[in-house]
Every structure is written in C-alpha cells, then in structure tokens.
Design an enzyme around this catalytic site. Structure first.
Site, short mmCIF file in Angstrom:
data_model
loop_
_atom_site.label_atom_id
_atom_site.label_comp_id
_atom_site.label_asym_id
_atom_site.label_seq_id
_atom_site.Cartn_x
_atom_site.Cartn_y
_atom_site.Cartn_z
CG HIS A 42 -29.21 -0.82 19.28
ND1 HIS A 42 -28.73 0.17 18.46
CD2 HIS A 42 -28.73 -0.55 20.51
CE1 HIS A 42 -27.99 1.01 19.16
NE2 HIS A 42 -27.98 0.60 20.41
CE LYS A 69 -31.82 1.84 20.40
NZ LYS A 69 -32.43 2.34 21.62
#
Length: 172
Positions: A61, A65
C-alpha cells in the site's frame, strides 16, 4: 447500511452486530468486487490443496497507510484458515526477523510493504513441492471501492434485518 471499515474494536463490532438485528447491514473489509471474488477463490484453493502447501500473503500500500498487515490481507488469511478449517489465531505468522528457524507447517505468513502511491496490491502465494500458485489482485484506482459500495447499497435495500457481506451481494 453499508460498512467498509476495518479495524473496529470488539465493542464497535458488537454494536454493528446488534444493529443488524434491526436493519440490514452489508459489512465487508474491502468493497472491491475483485477482492471479494479473490476471497472466495482463496478459501476454495486452500480447502483443495490442504495444509501441505505453504501460504504467504504479501500486500503493498501507499506510504501513508498506518496499519500492517492491512485489513484485506488479514481477510485473505482468514479465508485460508476457513478453507483449511483451522483457527486463524493459531496459524498466522505476521513477522519474521533474524534467525527464526524453519517455517512451521500450516502457518499463514504475511509480508506488508509500504511505499509510493500504491492503492493496494495483494498476492496470495500457495507454495508446494515443485510448484507455486499465485493469486493476485491489484487496485489501481480508489473508485473501485465506491463502485462496490454502491452495488452493496442497491442490493441491501428491502432486505430483512441481518448482517451480510459482499459474498451475498455477489451471489457467491
């Protein structure tokens, strides 16, 4: 109601389940239609291949994140455990560092990568003797989550009270 939030506390999850006694709720860890199909595939593959195959879940990600592994990666691990009919808590292996010894049979390993602007990549690797099966989903736009949420909202209208997932929305 449609809920796509992960990371709720036990108390918050209980409140959602209580509300589902009065209203219909679709609650999914990820609103991507592709991820939800992948969850079903992963459970089926895990059931068919059995515990002799090692499983590793790798996800990537964007740099901002804050949780690792992601709720989606954990949902994929839960799907493996369900397919193998084992308790996830006893087989999840979230970190490896240093001399860890050999891999325990039946473990579900996780690797969480963070960087750049990656929306969400999830790889589920089934590794057997002499072969590997890799199932991959790549999200390249956040709009897929909105599409899934809208589909869930259209589906849930008029349903009886209860707690549903995208599995029901997709007819899986």
């Amino acid at each position: 109601m449609v809920i796509g939030t992960t990371g709720l506390s036990v108390e918050e999850g209980d409140r959602v389940r209580q509300a589902a006694r009065r209203i219909p709720i679709v609650w999914a860890p990820n609103m991507s239609l592709g991820i939800n199909l992948l969850l079903g595939l992963v459970e089926d593959v895990a059931r068919r291949l059995g515990p002799d195959w090692d499983v590793e879940i790798m996800e990537m990600h964007h740099r901002g994140k804050v949780d690792a592994p992601s709720g989606t990666a954990l949902a994929l691990g839960l799907a493996v455990a369900a397919g193998r009919e084992v308790k996830f808590e006893g087989v999840q292996q979230r970190a490896r560092d240093g001399i860890t010894g050999p891999r325990r049979a039946g473990d579900i390993g996780f690797a969480a990568l963070r960087g750049g602007d990656a929306v969400g990549d999830h790889h589920v690797i089934f590794a057997g003797g002499g072969e590997r099966l890799e199932l991959i989903h790549r999200a390249t736009s956040r709009s897929i989550y909105a599409k899934g949420a809208v589909r869930a909202a259209r589906w849930v209208v008029g349903r009886p009270p209860g707690l549903y997932g995208l599995k029901e929305v997709l007819g899986l």
